[in-house]
Design a protein around this motif. Structure first.
Motif, short mmCIF file in Angstrom:
data_model
loop_
_atom_site.label_atom_id
_atom_site.label_comp_id
_atom_site.label_asym_id
_atom_site.label_seq_id
_atom_site.Cartn_x
_atom_site.Cartn_y
_atom_site.Cartn_z
N ASN A 102 43.19 30.61 45.68
CA ASN A 102 42.15 30.75 44.65
C ASN A 102 42.51 31.86 43.69
O ASN A 102 43.34 32.73 43.99
CB ASN A 102 40.80 31.04 45.30
CG ASN A 102 40.31 29.85 46.12
OD1 ASN A 102 40.73 28.73 45.89
ND2 ASN A 102 39.45 30.12 47.08
N ASP A 103 41.85 31.86 42.56
CA ASP A 103 42.10 32.89 41.58
C ASP A 103 41.29 34.16 41.84
O ASP A 103 41.52 35.17 41.21
CB ASP A 103 41.74 32.37 40.18
CG ASP A 103 42.74 31.33 39.71
OD1 ASP A 103 43.83 31.25 40.30
OD2 ASP A 103 42.42 30.59 38.75
N TYR A 104 40.37 34.11 42.76
CA TYR A 104 39.54 35.28 43.05
C TYR A 104 39.29 35.37 44.55
O TYR A 104 39.50 34.43 45.30
CB TYR A 104 38.21 35.22 42.29
CG TYR A 104 37.38 33.99 42.60
CD1 TYR A 104 36.44 34.02 43.60
CD2 TYR A 104 37.55 32.81 41.88
CE1 TYR A 104 35.68 32.89 43.88
CE2 TYR A 104 36.81 31.70 42.15
CZ TYR A 104 35.86 31.73 43.16
OH TYR A 104 35.12 30.63 43.44
N VAL A 105 38.85 36.57 45.01
CA VAL A 105 38.58 36.83 46.42
C VAL A 105 37.12 37.21 46.55
O VAL A 105 36.61 38.04 45.79
CB VAL A 105 39.48 37.97 46.97
CG1 VAL A 105 39.15 38.28 48.41
CG2 VAL A 105 40.94 37.63 46.80
N ARG A 106 36.43 36.60 47.53
CA ARG A 106 35.03 36.96 47.81
C ARG A 106 35.00 37.96 48.97
O ARG A 106 35.64 37.75 49.99
CB ARG A 106 34.22 35.73 48.17
CG ARG A 106 34.04 34.80 47.01
CD ARG A 106 33.14 33.67 47.38
NE ARG A 106 33.04 32.74 46.26
CZ ARG A 106 32.44 31.59 46.31
NH1 ARG A 106 31.86 31.21 47.43
NH2 ARG A 106 32.40 30.82 45.27
#
Length: 169
Positions: A158-162
């Motif tokens: 993914n392009d982001y991390v939660r």
């Protein structure tokens, strides 16, 4: 070798008229060709006419009479052919219309992409990264990360991390 009924040409100096005379009665026949004597007998003529009549009769027997059933089937076949041809022409027209619609939409998409690229280029050229850095460090009190402060995680593509919890130390 001459027959008694054969014809000879009289030399009158006028060859274009085709004058001829017969040996039997010294009579002139006008025209460019002399008629041939009829060599077929009456019997042969009768046989020939009988053959023609038989041929006509065979053709009549082979000919299909046009009754109402035949006409009805032919009319239904012609009607089906007309319906199929009209459906074909209608489909061709629909395909042509869809192709023109697709080409118009593609040209609109290309125009929008060009406009979007121009706008992005204007925005990126108007951003001054040095000014952003100055405001972040001086006015907002931000600092660069030190050696042990950066933690790397393996991402799932993914392009982001939660972040669902606190980071381990």
């Amino acid at each position: 070798m001459r027959h008694a009924n054969s014809t000879t040409r009289k030399n009158t100096g006028r060859q274009s008229t085709g004058s001829r005379r017969t040996n039997q009665n010294n009579r002139y026949i006008e025209g460019s060709a002399v008629r041939k004597l009829q060599t077929t007998s009456a019997r042969q003529e009768h046989e020939r006419t009988l053959r023609q009549i038989r041929s006509v009769n065979r053709t009549r027997v082979k000919a299909v009479p046009m009754n109402m059933g035949y006409i009805g089937v032919a009319a239904v076949a012609i009607l089906i052919a007309c319906v199929v041809l009209m459906a074909y022409v209608n489909l061709q027209s629909d395909i042509t219309n869809h192709i023109t619609t697709i080409s118009k939409l593609e040209s609109q998409l290309n125009e929008m992409k060009l406009a979007n690229d121009e706008t992005y280029t204007k925005i990126m050229s108007s951003i001054d990264l040095e000014e952003i850095k100055r405001i972040a460090v001086n006015e907002l009190g931000m600092k660069y990360a030190k050696e042990g402060q950066v933690v790397e995680y393996a991402g799932e593509g993914n392009d982001y991390v939660r972040q669902y919890g606190a980071l381990p130390e």
